[in-house]
Design a protein around this motif. Structure first.
Motif, PDB file in Angstrom:
ATOM      1  N   MET A   1     -58.365 -58.256  63.594  1.00  0.00           N
ATOM      2  CA  MET A   1     -59.447 -58.784  64.193  1.00  0.00           C
ATOM      3  C   MET A   1     -59.309 -58.443  65.716  1.00  0.00           C
ATOM      4  SD  MET A   1     -61.171 -62.197  63.640  1.00  0.00           S
ATOM      5  CE  MET A   1     -61.194 -63.358  65.160  1.00  0.00           C
ATOM      6  N   ILE A   2     -60.578 -57.914  66.451  1.00  0.00           N
ATOM      7  CA  ILE A   2     -60.542 -57.916  67.788  1.00  0.00           C
ATOM      8  C   ILE A   2     -60.791 -59.142  68.570  1.00  0.00           C
ATOM      9  CG2 ILE A   2     -61.601 -56.781  69.774  1.00  0.00           C
ATOM     10  CD1 ILE A   2     -62.452 -54.436  67.996  1.00  0.00           C
ATOM     11  N   THR A   3     -59.832 -59.661  69.342  1.00  0.00           N
ATOM     12  CA  THR A   3     -59.969 -60.756  70.311  1.00  0.00           C
ATOM     13  C   THR A   3     -59.890 -60.326  71.669  1.00  0.00           C
ATOM     14  OG1 THR A   3     -57.326 -61.120  70.468  1.00  0.00           O
ATOM     15  CG2 THR A   3     -58.815 -62.104  68.476  1.00  0.00           C
ATOM     16  N   ALA A   4     -60.061 -61.264  72.718  1.00  0.00           N
ATOM     17  CA  ALA A   4     -60.008 -60.928  74.006  1.00  0.00           C
ATOM     18  C   ALA A   4     -58.664 -60.577  74.569  1.00  0.00           C
ATOM     19  CB  ALA A   4     -60.547 -62.236  74.807  1.00  0.00           C
ATOM     20  N   ASP A   5     -57.634 -61.176  73.863  1.00  0.00           N
ATOM     21  CA  ASP A   5     -56.199 -60.818  74.168  1.00  0.00           C
ATOM     22  C   ASP A   5     -55.731 -59.475  73.631  1.00  0.00           C
ATOM     23  OD1 ASP A   5     -55.778 -63.316  75.415  1.00  0.00           O
ATOM     24  OD2 ASP A   5     -55.277 -64.391  73.364  1.00  0.00           O
ATOM     25  N   ASN A   6     -56.305 -58.898  72.654  1.00  0.00           N
ATOM     26  CA  ASN A   6     -55.735 -57.652  72.211  1.00  0.00           C
ATOM     27  C   ASN A   6     -56.518 -56.678  72.034  1.00  0.00           C
ATOM     28  OD1 ASN A   6     -57.610 -58.157  69.930  1.00  0.00           O
ATOM     29  ND2 ASN A   6     -55.834 -58.758  68.599  1.00  0.00           N
ATOM     30  N   ILE A   7     -57.759 -56.768  73.010  1.00  0.00           N
ATOM     31  CA  ILE A   7     -58.868 -55.812  72.728  1.00  0.00           C
ATOM     32  C   ILE A   7     -58.490 -54.133  73.318  1.00  0.00           C
ATOM     33  CG2 ILE A   7     -59.823 -56.153  75.134  1.00  0.00           C
ATOM     34  CD1 ILE A   7     -62.532 -55.325  73.772  1.00  0.00           C
ATOM     35  N   ARG A  52     -71.409 -39.046  78.755  1.00  0.00           N
ATOM     36  CA  ARG A  52     -69.924 -39.037  78.784  1.00  0.00           C
ATOM     37  C   ARG A  52     -69.427 -39.714  79.890  1.00  0.00           C
ATOM     38  NH1 ARG A  52     -67.026 -34.065  77.282  1.00  0.00           N
ATOM     39  NH2 ARG A  52     -65.334 -35.662  76.779  1.00  0.00           N
ATOM     40  N   ILE A  53     -68.264 -40.597  79.985  1.00  0.00           N
ATOM     41  CA  ILE A  53     -67.888 -41.204  81.023  1.00  0.00           C
ATOM     42  C   ILE A  53     -66.488 -41.513  81.134  1.00  0.00           C
ATOM     43  CG2 ILE A  53     -67.980 -43.402  82.629  1.00  0.00           C
ATOM     44  CD1 ILE A  53     -71.001 -42.153  82.366  1.00  0.00           C
ATOM     45  N   ALA A  54     -65.986 -41.045  82.101  1.00  0.00           N
ATOM     46  CA  ALA A  54     -64.337 -41.214  82.298  1.00  0.00           C
ATOM     47  C   ALA A  54     -63.974 -42.821  82.242  1.00  0.00           C
ATOM     48  CB  ALA A  54     -64.041 -40.468  83.622  1.00  0.00           C
ATOM     49  N   LYS A  55     -63.226 -43.129  81.497  1.00  0.00           N
ATOM     50  CA  LYS A  55     -62.572 -44.335  81.303  1.00  0.00           C
ATOM     51  C   LYS A  55     -61.848 -44.988  82.725  1.00  0.00           C
ATOM     52  CE  LYS A  55     -61.018 -43.682  76.816  1.00  0.00           C
ATOM     53  NZ  LYS A  55     -59.630 -44.073  75.890  1.00  0.00           N
ATOM     54  N   SER A  56     -61.306 -44.086  83.349  1.00  0.00           N
ATOM     55  CA  SER A  56     -60.543 -44.546  84.251  1.00  0.00           C
ATOM     56  C   SER A  56     -61.016 -44.979  85.425  1.00  0.00           C
ATOM     57  CB  SER A  56     -59.223 -43.695  84.607  1.00  0.00           C
ATOM     58  OG  SER A  56     -59.796 -42.445  85.006  1.00  0.00           O
ATOM     59  N   THR A  57     -62.344 -44.456  85.550  1.00  0.00           N
ATOM     60  CA  THR A  57     -62.992 -44.688  86.975  1.00  0.00           C
ATOM     61  C   THR A  57     -64.039 -46.027  86.964  1.00  0.00           C
ATOM     62  OG1 THR A  57     -65.059 -43.386  86.214  1.00  0.00           O
ATOM     63  CG2 THR A  57     -63.412 -42.306  87.495  1.00  0.00           C
ATOM     64  N   SER A  58     -64.017 -46.653  85.764  1.00  0.00           N
ATOM     65  CA  SER A  58     -64.926 -47.796  85.584  1.00  0.00           C
ATOM     66  C   SER A  58     -64.229 -48.945  84.933  1.00  0.00           C
ATOM     67  CB  SER A  58     -65.946 -47.523  84.806  1.00  0.00           C
ATOM     68  OG  SER A  58     -66.745 -46.344  84.980  1.00  0.00           O
ATOM     69  N   ASN A  59     -64.979 -50.290  85.174  1.00  0.00           N
ATOM     70  CA  ASN A  59     -64.496 -51.203  84.467  1.00  0.00           C
ATOM     71  C   ASN A  59     -65.356 -51.573  83.538  1.00  0.00           C
ATOM     72  OD1 ASN A  59     -62.286 -51.842  86.283  1.00  0.00           O
ATOM     73  ND2 ASN A  59     -63.010 -53.700  86.820  1.00  0.00           N
ATOM     74  N   TRP A  60     -65.001 -51.832  82.145  1.00  0.00           N
ATOM     75  CA  TRP A  60     -65.984 -52.112  81.102  1.00  0.00           C
ATOM     76  C   TRP A  60     -66.003 -53.556  80.678  1.00  0.00           C
ATOM     77  CZ3 TRP A  60     -68.032 -47.134  79.813  1.00  0.00           C
ATOM     78  CH2 TRP A  60     -67.321 -46.391  80.442  1.00  0.00           C
ATOM     79  N   ARG A  61     -67.300 -53.924  80.386  1.00  0.00           N
ATOM     80  CA  ARG A  61     -67.656 -55.094  79.761  1.00  0.00           C
ATOM     81  C   ARG A  61     -67.875 -55.208  78.100  1.00  0.00           C
ATOM     82  NH1 ARG A  61     -72.448 -58.372  82.175  1.00  0.00           N
ATOM     83  NH2 ARG A  61     -71.117 -57.961  83.869  1.00  0.00           N
ATOM     84  N   PHE A  62     -66.897 -56.019  77.491  1.00  0.00           N
ATOM     85  CA  PHE A  62     -67.427 -55.909  75.856  1.00  0.00           C
ATOM     86  C   PHE A  62     -67.531 -57.530  75.571  1.00  0.00           C
ATOM     87  CE2 PHE A  62     -64.517 -52.278  76.724  1.00  0.00           C
ATOM     88  CZ  PHE A  62     -65.096 -51.405  76.035  1.00  0.00           C
ATOM     89  N   SER A  63     -68.415 -57.664  74.664  1.00  0.00           N
ATOM     90  CA  SER A  63     -68.636 -59.215  74.268  1.00  0.00           C
ATOM     91  C   SER A  63     -67.801 -59.258  72.866  1.00  0.00           C
ATOM     92  CB  SER A  63     -70.070 -59.116  74.025  1.00  0.00           C
ATOM     93  OG  SER A  63     -70.908 -59.226  75.115  1.00  0.00           O
ATOM     94  N   ILE A  64     -66.725 -59.977  72.948  1.00  0.00           N
ATOM     95  CA  ILE A  64     -66.081 -60.372  71.934  1.00  0.00           C
ATOM     96  C   ILE A  64     -65.838 -61.927  71.755  1.00  0.00           C
ATOM     97  CG2 ILE A  64     -63.570 -60.261  71.003  1.00  0.00           C
ATOM     98  CD1 ILE A  64     -64.863 -57.388  71.470  1.00  0.00           C
ATOM     99  N   GLU A  65     -66.014 -62.341  70.519  1.00  0.00           N
ATOM    100  CA  GLU A  65     -66.172 -63.824  70.169  1.00  0.00           C
ATOM    101  C   GLU A  65     -66.884 -64.439  70.931  1.00  0.00           C
ATOM    102  OE1 GLU A  65     -61.773 -64.488  70.902  1.00  0.00           O
ATOM    103  OE2 GLU A  65     -61.487 -64.162  68.588  1.00  0.00           O
ATOM    104  N   ASN A  66     -68.316 -64.274  71.397  1.00  0.00           N
ATOM    105  CA  ASN A  66     -69.302 -64.715  72.037  1.00  0.00           C
ATOM    106  C   ASN A  66     -68.929 -64.885  73.601  1.00  0.00           C
ATOM    107  OD1 ASN A  66     -71.114 -64.862  69.936  1.00  0.00           O
ATOM    108  ND2 ASN A  66     -69.987 -66.610  69.115  1.00  0.00           N
ATOM    109  N   SER A  67     -67.904 -64.190  73.923  1.00  0.00           N
ATOM    110  CA  SER A  67     -67.693 -64.267  75.578  1.00  0.00           C
ATOM    111  C   SER A  67     -67.612 -62.675  76.074  1.00  0.00           C
ATOM    112  CB  SER A  67     -66.215 -64.875  75.824  1.00  0.00           C
ATOM    113  OG  SER A  67     -65.170 -64.682  75.195  1.00  0.00           O
TER     114      SER A  67
END
Length: 88
Positions: A1-7, A52-67
């Motif tokens: 299960m994906i969590t904020a701690d192990n994403i 297609r976007i380079a990973k290293s040049t950006s900060n990415w937002r993900f919604s995990i467990e309603n946060s």
């Protein structure tokens, strides 16, 4: 299960993401579903097609467990199979 701690040690394909910071100001706010991932790139299905976007040049937002979780791209620039199951 994906969590904020192990994403950072999980698969990103299929997750919805948004770029919240980038060295390229034109991509800030770009969002969509991650369709593919390589060592250094995400392919994102956006309203305007695939991008297609380079990973290293950006900060990415993900919604995990309603946060929201912000992930620095430089922390996930590994091949997916090298990163999955690894400690962040």
């Amino acid at each position: 299960m994906i969590t904020a701690d192990n994403i950072t040690s999980h698969e990103f394909i299929g997750l919805h993401t948004e770029i919240v910071r980038s060295t390229n100001p034109q991509v800030i706010g770009l969002n969509g579903r991650i369709e593919d991932e390589t060592k250094s790139m995400f392919t994102i299905n956006t309203e305007n097609g695939m991008k297609r976007i380079a990973k290293s040049t950006s900060n990415w937002r993900f919604s995990i467990e309603n946060s929201d979780v912000i992930v620095e791209g430089s922390k996930i620039t590994k091949r997916p199979f090298d990163r999955i199951g690894a400690k962040a």
